[in-house]
Design an enzyme around this catalytic site. Structure first.
Site, PDB file in Angstrom:
ATOM      1  N   THR A 132       1.956   0.881   4.702  1.00  8.67           N
ATOM      2  CA  THR A 132       3.159   2.047   5.667  1.00  8.67           C
ATOM      3  C   THR A 132       2.809   2.955   4.369  1.00  8.67           C
ATOM      4  O   THR A 132       2.622   2.496   2.979  1.00  8.67           O
ATOM      5  CB  THR A 132       4.549   1.966   5.707  1.00  8.67           C
ATOM      6  OG1 THR A 132       5.197   2.963   5.440  1.00  8.67           O
ATOM      7  CG2 THR A 132       5.119   1.007   4.900  1.00  8.67           C
ATOM      8  N   ASP A 133       2.767   4.926   4.438  1.00  6.74           N
ATOM      9  CA  ASP A 133       2.830   5.324   3.926  1.00  6.74           C
ATOM     10  C   ASP A 133       3.747   5.069   2.960  1.00  6.74           C
ATOM     11  O   ASP A 133       3.802   5.700   1.243  1.00  6.74           O
ATOM     12  CB  ASP A 133       2.799   6.549   3.634  1.00  6.74           C
ATOM     13  CG  ASP A 133       4.052   6.911   4.676  1.00  6.74           C
ATOM     14  OD1 ASP A 133       5.013   6.563   4.954  1.00  6.74           O
ATOM     15  OD2 ASP A 133       3.881   8.781   5.160  1.00  6.74           O
ATOM     16  N   GLU A 134       4.847   4.542   2.861  1.00  6.83           N
ATOM     17  CA  GLU A 134       6.401   4.360   2.188  1.00  6.83           C
ATOM     18  C   GLU A 134       5.671   3.624   1.329  1.00  6.83           C
ATOM     19  O   GLU A 134       6.779   4.003  -0.492  1.00  6.83           O
ATOM     20  CB  GLU A 134       7.211   3.872   3.737  1.00  6.83           C
ATOM     21  CG  GLU A 134       7.166   4.657   4.068  1.00  6.83           C
ATOM     22  CD  GLU A 134       8.999   4.710   5.006  1.00  6.83           C
ATOM     23  OE1 GLU A 134       9.563   4.428   4.426  1.00  6.83           O
ATOM     24  OE2 GLU A 134       8.932   4.653   5.948  1.00  6.83           O
ATOM     25  N   TYR A 156      12.480  -1.998   2.050  1.00  6.82           N
ATOM     26  CA  TYR A 156      12.215  -2.102   3.420  1.00  6.82           C
ATOM     27  C   TYR A 156      10.377  -1.545   2.737  1.00  6.82           C
ATOM     28  O   TYR A 156       9.659  -2.009   3.405  1.00  6.82           O
ATOM     29  CB  TYR A 156      12.383  -0.828   4.627  1.00  6.82           C
ATOM     30  CG  TYR A 156      10.351  -0.529   5.600  1.00  6.82           C
ATOM     31  CD1 TYR A 156       9.784  -0.939   6.046  1.00  6.82           C
ATOM     32  CD2 TYR A 156      10.610   1.055   5.422  1.00  6.82           C
ATOM     33  CE1 TYR A 156       9.420  -1.938   6.529  1.00  6.82           C
ATOM     34  CE2 TYR A 156       8.606   0.977   6.012  1.00  6.82           C
ATOM     35  CZ  TYR A 156       8.841   0.298   7.098  1.00  6.82           C
ATOM     36  OH  TYR A 156       7.253   0.384   7.558  1.00  6.82           O
ATOM     37  N   LYS A 160       7.027  -4.003   2.093  1.00  2.32           N
ATOM     38  CA  LYS A 160       5.658  -3.807   2.365  1.00  2.32           C
ATOM     39  C   LYS A 160       5.261  -3.961   1.549  1.00  2.32           C
ATOM     40  O   LYS A 160       3.516  -4.464   1.813  1.00  2.32           O
ATOM     41  CB  LYS A 160       5.992  -2.417   3.268  1.00  2.32           C
ATOM     42  CG  LYS A 160       6.357  -2.587   4.876  1.00  2.32           C
ATOM     43  CD  LYS A 160       6.086  -3.869   5.655  1.00  2.32           C
ATOM     44  CE  LYS A 160       4.395  -2.993   6.726  1.00  2.32           C
ATOM     45  NZ  LYS A 160       4.243  -4.227   7.410  1.00  2.32           N
ATOM     46  N   GLY A 282      19.321   6.856  -1.690  1.00  4.53           N
ATOM     47  CA  GLY A 282      17.722   6.809  -2.143  1.00  4.53           C
ATOM     48  C   GLY A 282      17.031   7.286  -1.124  1.00  4.53           C
ATOM     49  O   GLY A 282      15.118   6.868  -0.675  1.00  4.53           O
TER      50      GLY A 282
END
Ligand code: NAD
Ligand code: TYD
Length: 351
Positions: A132-134, A156, A160, A282
């Site tokens: 993910t881009d996160e 999360y 990842k 956050g």
């Protein structure tokens, strides 16, 4: 390994998490394009996995294995005879990772370890770890390229990041043919209604308030799930990209208020449904990706403009109330109460 273009026409593909949102859309997409391929879905059917997401797939094209990616025996059974693996299985919702991070670390990191170990034992031609881009954390200016530092900020995103770097380590150490993808926020049919787009569509249909976190100015890049699936098909076939990490995005940056406004307009519902509520802790302000690499490698580009994609998505939820109404009655109700019940309302939008 990895010299030629991978032929998907008769491939046997393991799709973990194939009963979830993106995984099930991927199964439909892949078999739509390659009807003689065979898909094995391995899915634990957690709260987010729905067996009915695979309805309509011809029985001869699909083997469904109800099992957990953390279980080596289930993984060995599902992976047997497969050429290709795509790992979608994950705990995927930031708010749940703030409430209870344990499952995220178990599935999103340890689960990748179990899959990678089994893939080493078998002759897997390519293994796509769907990330993910996160993992980049918030990108306040510019756009993150693949070599941008990883600064994940939620449990999360951190799990990842751990999972994808572990997958990469199997490439670097043992030459396991891993490709890591980092996609931006997906929307489209069959998305569990805890995420922004389906939550707000279904709440608006029910004339329930839309809980916007904080200012509503947090920005994401929004990609239609079909475009994500098409990018994954392109990367699955493309020769010589083992060990690479590839961003997938639509360059379609919108804040939460813009998404909310589009949904309300399409449904003909008033802005007075909006409630600004206490922010997510956050809460990342912005994600943005540089996607030059995937276009350079494969020629892939997103094809769904946001106005068409969101219109079709709203139409899908309107036409498929039998899909989401039972979900919103079940486990979801307790989740919703825990997540939103005690949240301070900062501001209601006036008529
Ligand atoms: P989802 O939550 O809708 O689906 C996850 C699926 O994985 C479910 O079917 C669930 O039953 C299954 N699952 C969970 N734990 C499992 C386990 N231990 N063993 C086997 N199956 C398990 O998620 P999604 O939105 O479809 O996301 C799929 C993947 O794409 C995830 O890896 C996610 O991190 C990644 N991703 C999602 C987005 C997005 O916007 N949704 C963007 C980029 C990347
Ligand atoms: P989400 O769909 O949870 O995806 P992610 O946080 O993984 O990007 O949220 C998308 C954006 O919408 C994010 O900025 C948080 C915001 N949001 C709300 O304002 N209210 C909500 O009820 C939800 C679920 C999300």
């Amino acid at each position: 390994m990895g010299e030629g273009r991978i032929d998907l026409s008769r491939a046997r593909v393991l799709v973990t998490g194939g009963a979830g949102f993106i995984g099930s859309n991927f199964v439909h997409h892949l078999l739509g394009r390659f009807p003689d391929a065979h898909v094995v879905v391995l899915d634990a059917l957690t709260y987010a996995g729905r067996r009915e997401n695979l309805d309509g797939i011809p029985a001869g094209s699909l083997t469904f294995v109800h099992g957990d990616i953390r279980d080596p025996a289930a993984v060995a059974r599902a992976m047997a005879g497969c050429d290709l693996v795509l790992n979608f299985a994950a705990e995927s919702h930031v708010d749940r990772s703030i409430e209870a991070p344990g499952e995220f670390i178990q599935t999103d990191i340890y689960g990748v370890f179990v899959l990678a170990e089994e893939a080493r034992r078998q002759k897997i031609r390519r293994f796509i770890q769907v990330s993910t881009d996160e993992v980049y954390g918030e990108v306040l200016e510019g756009a993150a390229g693949e070599s941008w530092p990883l600064e994940p900020r939620s449990p999360y995103a951190a799990s990842k990041a751990g999972g994808e770097r572990l997958a990469y380590a199997y490439w670097a150490t043992w030459g396991l043919p891993i490709v890591v993808t980092r996609c931006s926020n997906n929307y489209g049919p069959r998305q569990y209604p805890e995420k922004l787009v389906p939550l707000f569509i279904t709440n608006a249909i029910e004339d329930e308030p839309l809980p916007v976190y904080g200012t509503g100015l947090n920005r994401r890049d929004w990609i239609h799930v079909e475009d994500h699936c098409e990018a994954l098909v392109a990367l699955l076939q493309h020769p010589g990209i083992e060990g690479e990490t590839v961003n997938i995005g639509a360059g379609n940056e919108l804040d939460v208020l813009a998404i909310t406004g589009a949904i309300l307009d399409l449904l003909g519902k008033p802005k007075t449904l909006i409630r600004h509520v206490e922010d997510r802790p956050g809460h990342d302000r912005r994600y943005a990706l540089d996607t030059a690499k995937i276009t350079r490698l494969t020629g892939w580009r997103p094809r769904t403009p946001f106005d068409r994609g969101i219109r079709d998505t709203v139409a899908w939820y309107r036409a498929n109330e039998t899909w989401w109404r039972p979900i919103k009655q079940g486990e979801f109700r307790a989740y919703y109460e825990r997540t939103y019940g005690q949240r301070k309302v900062l501001k209601a939008v006036q008529a």
